[in-house]
Design a protein around this motif. Structure first.
Motif, mmCIF file in Angstrom:
data_model
loop_
_atom_site.group_PDB
_atom_site.id
_atom_site.type_symbol
_atom_site.label_atom_id
_atom_site.label_comp_id
_atom_site.label_asym_id
_atom_site.label_seq_id
_atom_site.Cartn_x
_atom_site.Cartn_y
_atom_site.Cartn_z
ATOM 1 N N ALA A 1 3.641 7.135 -14.498
ATOM 2 C CA ALA A 1 2.512 7.606 -13.685
ATOM 3 C C ALA A 1 1.494 6.480 -13.480
ATOM 4 O O ALA A 1 1.026 6.253 -12.359
ATOM 5 N N PHE A 2 1.166 5.785 -14.553
ATOM 6 C CA PHE A 2 0.189 4.689 -14.487
ATOM 7 C C PHE A 2 0.645 3.608 -13.512
ATOM 8 O O PHE A 2 -0.125 3.152 -12.662
ATOM 9 N N ILE A 3 1.886 3.211 -13.608
ATOM 10 C CA ILE A 3 2.412 2.142 -12.753
ATOM 11 C C ILE A 3 2.478 2.590 -11.298
ATOM 12 O O ILE A 3 2.154 1.829 -10.383
ATOM 13 N N LEU A 4 2.883 3.828 -11.057
ATOM 14 C CA LEU A 4 2.941 4.327 -9.677
ATOM 15 C C LEU A 4 1.550 4.359 -9.047
ATOM 16 O O LEU A 4 1.370 3.924 -7.908
ATOM 17 N N VAL A 5 0.565 4.859 -9.780
ATOM 18 C CA VAL A 5 -0.803 4.914 -9.246
ATOM 19 C C VAL A 5 -1.317 3.504 -8.962
ATOM 20 O O VAL A 5 -1.864 3.239 -7.881
ATOM 21 N N ASN A 6 -1.149 2.608 -9.902
ATOM 22 C CA ASN A 6 -1.621 1.235 -9.701
ATOM 23 C C ASN A 6 -0.922 0.560 -8.527
ATOM 24 O O ASN A 6 -1.553 -0.157 -7.752
ATOM 25 N N SER A 7 0.364 0.798 -8.387
ATOM 26 C CA SER A 7 1.106 0.198 -7.278
ATOM 27 C C SER A 7 0.614 0.734 -5.941
ATOM 28 O O SER A 7 0.448 -0.022 -4.982
ATOM 29 N N LEU A 8 0.361 2.039 -5.885
ATOM 30 C CA LEU A 8 -0.152 2.618 -4.656
ATOM 31 C C LEU A 8 -1.530 2.048 -4.334
ATOM 32 O O LEU A 8 -1.809 1.687 -3.194
ATOM 33 N N GLN A 9 -2.370 1.925 -5.326
ATOM 34 C CA GLN A 9 -3.718 1.385 -5.102
ATOM 35 C C GLN A 9 -3.696 -0.068 -4.649
ATOM 36 O O GLN A 9 -4.619 -0.523 -3.988
ATOM 37 N N LYS A 10 -2.645 -0.774 -4.990
ATOM 38 C CA LYS A 10 -2.536 -2.181 -4.600
ATOM 39 C C LYS A 10 -1.784 -2.369 -3.289
ATOM 40 O O LYS A 10 -1.516 -3.490 -2.891
ATOM 41 N N GLY A 11 -1.376 -1.241 -2.658
ATOM 42 C CA GLY A 11 -0.782 -1.365 -1.330
ATOM 43 C C GLY A 11 0.603 -0.805 -1.138
ATOM 44 O O GLY A 11 1.098 -0.787 -0.014
ATOM 45 N N SER A 12 1.282 -0.353 -2.167
ATOM 46 C CA SER A 12 2.623 0.225 -2.019
ATOM 47 C C SER A 12 2.483 1.713 -1.702
ATOM 48 O O SER A 12 2.652 2.565 -2.558
ATOM 49 N N ALA A 13 2.151 2.018 -0.449
ATOM 50 C CA ALA A 13 1.865 3.399 -0.074
ATOM 51 C C ALA A 13 3.046 4.088 0.606
ATOM 52 O O ALA A 13 2.921 5.201 1.087
ATOM 53 N N ASP A 14 4.188 3.465 0.609
ATOM 54 C CA ASP A 14 5.374 4.003 1.260
ATOM 55 C C ASP A 14 6.242 4.698 0.219
ATOM 56 O O ASP A 14 6.466 4.155 -0.867
ATOM 57 N N LYS A 15 6.751 5.884 0.544
ATOM 58 C CA LYS A 15 7.556 6.646 -0.420
ATOM 59 C C LYS A 15 8.762 5.853 -0.893
ATOM 60 O O LYS A 15 9.079 5.841 -2.081
ATOM 61 N N GLU A 16 9.431 5.173 0.014
ATOM 62 C CA GLU A 16 10.624 4.412 -0.357
ATOM 63 C C GLU A 16 10.278 3.281 -1.319
ATOM 64 O O GLU A 16 11.029 2.995 -2.240
ATOM 65 N N GLN A 17 9.146 2.627 -1.097
ATOM 66 C CA GLN A 17 8.714 1.560 -2.010
ATOM 67 C C GLN A 17 8.453 2.115 -3.408
ATOM 68 O O GLN A 17 8.855 1.522 -4.404
#
Length: 70
Positions: free
Chosen positions: A42-58
């Protein structure tokens, strides 16, 4: 001077996306959501999204790569 990380806030649509990827990954790989592995995912997914990985496939690819390394 410490380096400051730029993190974007998570909007409701992104939160739903994160929840979907998290739920699917936990179910598919037998991860207890409240376990250390679940919390780390969960932590890694949230951080990745906040840094720009907003695509479901990514996010799914990231989750899959994390599962492979655990």
């Amino acid at each position: 001077m410490p380096t400051q990380l730029i993190r974007n806030p998570v909007n409701p649509e992104q939160l739903m996306l994160l929840q979907q990827v998290f739920d699917e990954t936990c179910t598919e790989h037998g991860i207890d959501k409240a376990s250390p592995d679940g919390e780390a995912l969960a932590f890694i997914l949230v951080n990745s999204l906040q840094k720009g990985s907003a695509d479901k496939e990514q996010l799914e690819a990231l989750a899959g790569a994390l599962i492979q390394t655990r």
